[in-house]
Design a protein around this motif. Structure first.
Motif, PDB file in Angstrom:
ATOM      1  N   CYS A  11       0.853  -1.187   0.000  1.00 43.82           N
ATOM      2  CA  CYS A  11       0.000   0.000   0.000  1.00 43.82           C
ATOM      3  C   CYS A  11       0.888   1.235   0.000  1.00 43.82           C
ATOM      4  O   CYS A  11       1.751   1.385   0.863  1.00 43.82           O
ATOM      5  N   ASP A  12       0.685   2.104  -0.963  1.00 43.35           N
ATOM      6  CA  ASP A  12       1.442   3.339  -1.060  1.00 43.35           C
ATOM      7  C   ASP A  12       1.034   4.256   0.098  1.00 43.35           C
ATOM      8  O   ASP A  12      -0.156   4.550   0.256  1.00 43.35           O
ATOM      9  N   PRO A  13       1.979   4.708   0.940  1.00 44.99           N
ATOM     10  CA  PRO A  13       1.618   5.522   2.109  1.00 44.99           C
ATOM     11  C   PRO A  13       0.888   6.821   1.762  1.00 44.99           C
ATOM     12  O   PRO A  13      -0.080   7.178   2.425  1.00 44.99           O
ATOM     13  N   GLY A  14       1.339   7.520   0.724  1.00 44.95           N
ATOM     14  CA  GLY A  14       0.680   8.769   0.333  1.00 44.95           C
ATOM     15  C   GLY A  14      -0.726   8.539  -0.176  1.00 44.95           C
ATOM     16  O   GLY A  14      -1.672   9.253   0.191  1.00 44.95           O
ATOM     17  N   PHE A  15      -0.876   7.535  -1.037  1.00 46.11           N
ATOM     18  CA  PHE A  15      -2.197   7.216  -1.579  1.00 46.11           C
ATOM     19  C   PHE A  15      -3.123   6.740  -0.467  1.00 46.11           C
ATOM     20  O   PHE A  15      -4.295   7.112  -0.409  1.00 46.11           O
ATOM     21  N   SER A  16      -2.587   5.929   0.445  1.00 46.58           N
ATOM     22  CA  SER A  16      -3.386   5.437   1.568  1.00 46.58           C
ATOM     23  C   SER A  16      -3.888   6.592   2.431  1.00 46.58           C
ATOM     24  O   SER A  16      -5.046   6.596   2.856  1.00 46.58           O
ATOM     25  N   ALA A  17      -3.014   7.575   2.674  1.00 49.90           N
ATOM     26  CA  ALA A  17      -3.417   8.735   3.477  1.00 49.90           C
ATOM     27  C   ALA A  17      -4.554   9.496   2.814  1.00 49.90           C
ATOM     28  O   ALA A  17      -5.399  10.079   3.492  1.00 49.90           O
ATOM     29  N   GLU A  18      -4.587   9.493   1.491  1.00 48.47           N
ATOM     30  CA  GLU A  18      -5.686  10.148   0.772  1.00 48.47           C
ATOM     31  C   GLU A  18      -6.976   9.339   0.863  1.00 48.47           C
ATOM     32  O   GLU A  18      -8.059   9.901   0.993  1.00 48.47           O
ATOM     33  N   ILE A  19      -6.873   8.025   0.775  1.00 47.92           N
ATOM     34  CA  ILE A  19      -8.053   7.165   0.672  1.00 47.92           C
ATOM     35  C   ILE A  19      -8.740   6.911   2.008  1.00 47.92           C
ATOM     36  O   ILE A  19      -9.969   6.828   2.080  1.00 47.92           O
ATOM     37  N   VAL A  20      -7.979   6.795   3.081  1.00 45.32           N
ATOM     38  CA  VAL A  20      -8.559   6.450   4.389  1.00 45.32           C
ATOM     39  C   VAL A  20      -9.702   7.392   4.795  1.00 45.32           C
ATOM     40  O   VAL A  20     -10.760   6.916   5.234  1.00 45.32           O
ATOM     41  N   PRO A  21      -9.570   8.716   4.655  1.00 44.99           N
ATOM     42  CA  PRO A  21     -10.705   9.579   5.021  1.00 44.99           C
ATOM     43  C   PRO A  21     -11.959   9.317   4.174  1.00 44.99           C
ATOM     44  O   PRO A  21     -13.080   9.429   4.676  1.00 44.99           O
ATOM     45  N   PHE A  22     -11.757   8.943   2.913  1.00 46.78           N
ATOM     46  CA  PHE A  22     -12.912   8.641   2.060  1.00 46.78           C
ATOM     47  C   PHE A  22     -13.596   7.361   2.521  1.00 46.78           C
ATOM     48  O   PHE A  22     -14.821   7.248   2.484  1.00 46.78           O
ATOM     49  N   ALA A  23     -12.809   6.395   2.965  1.00 47.82           N
ATOM     50  CA  ALA A  23     -13.377   5.161   3.507  1.00 47.82           C
ATOM     51  C   ALA A  23     -14.141   5.457   4.793  1.00 47.82           C
ATOM     52  O   ALA A  23     -15.228   4.920   5.025  1.00 47.82           O
ATOM     53  N   ALA A  24     -13.599   6.338   5.616  1.00 51.38           N
ATOM     54  CA  ALA A  24     -14.249   6.687   6.882  1.00 51.38           C
ATOM     55  C   ALA A  24     -15.586   7.389   6.656  1.00 51.38           C
ATOM     56  O   ALA A  24     -16.490   7.271   7.486  1.00 51.38           O
ATOM     57  N   GLN A  25     -15.722   8.093   5.545  1.00 50.45           N
ATOM     58  CA  GLN A  25     -17.007   8.735   5.235  1.00 50.45           C
ATOM     59  C   GLN A  25     -18.122   7.707   5.105  1.00 50.45           C
ATOM     60  O   GLN A  25     -19.271   7.979   5.438  1.00 50.45           O
ATOM     61  N   VAL A  26     -17.793   6.528   4.621  1.00 50.80           N
ATOM     62  CA  VAL A  26     -18.790   5.475   4.417  1.00 50.80           C
ATOM     63  C   VAL A  26     -18.899   4.577   5.641  1.00 50.80           C
ATOM     64  O   VAL A  26     -20.002   4.243   6.081  1.00 50.80           O
TER      65      VAL A  26
END
Length: 131
Positions: A11-26
């Motif tokens: 998992c790319d750390p930068g990309f993961s940091a971007e995606i985690v908040p979007f996952a938390a929205q759901v």
């Protein structure tokens, strides 16, 4: 004998940091948590060798049931709409966040892996001869 080599899924750390908040929205922030590195094979590693990636688990099996990839595993299908919403939200929100930046927040230009474009003999690299 030819043996398929599967690279690590990272998992790319930068990309993961971007995606985690979007996952938390759901899912709600309390339901999104990191998973420690683990052994095992996953062919998604062929993708993450070429482009930033993020890998997630959606709990849909019974805790007391059979593990993933077991023919006796019982899948809780009620989790499938949640998983679909998760993927859709992450895709839409990431695209909205990166629409003005042709190279994306990670600074890397999005591109298909060469294996998808037919520009390489990559499939020959997937195998090694075993004697």
């Amino acid at each position: 004998v030819r043996v398929l080599k599967t690279p690590s899924t990272v998992c790319d750390p930068g990309f993961s940091a971007e995606i985690v908040p979007f996952a938390a929205q759901v899912l709600g922030a309390e339901n999104v948590r990191p998973v420690p590195p683990m052994k095992g094979a996953e062919d998604f590693g062929h993708v993450t060798r070429h482009v930033p990636g993020f890998y997630a688990f959606l709990g849909a099996g019974a805790p007391e049931g059979h593990p993933l990839h077991n023919p006796n595993m019982v899948l809780d299908e009620s989790a499938l709409p949640l998983g679909s919403a998760l993927l859709a939200n992450c895709a839409v929100e990431w695209l909205k966040s990166n629409a003005a930046a042709p190279r994306g927040r990670s600074g890397r230009k999005p591109a298909l892996p060469e294996v998808c474009t037919g520009k390489t003999d990559y499939d020959m690299e997937l195998f090694e001869e075993v004697k």
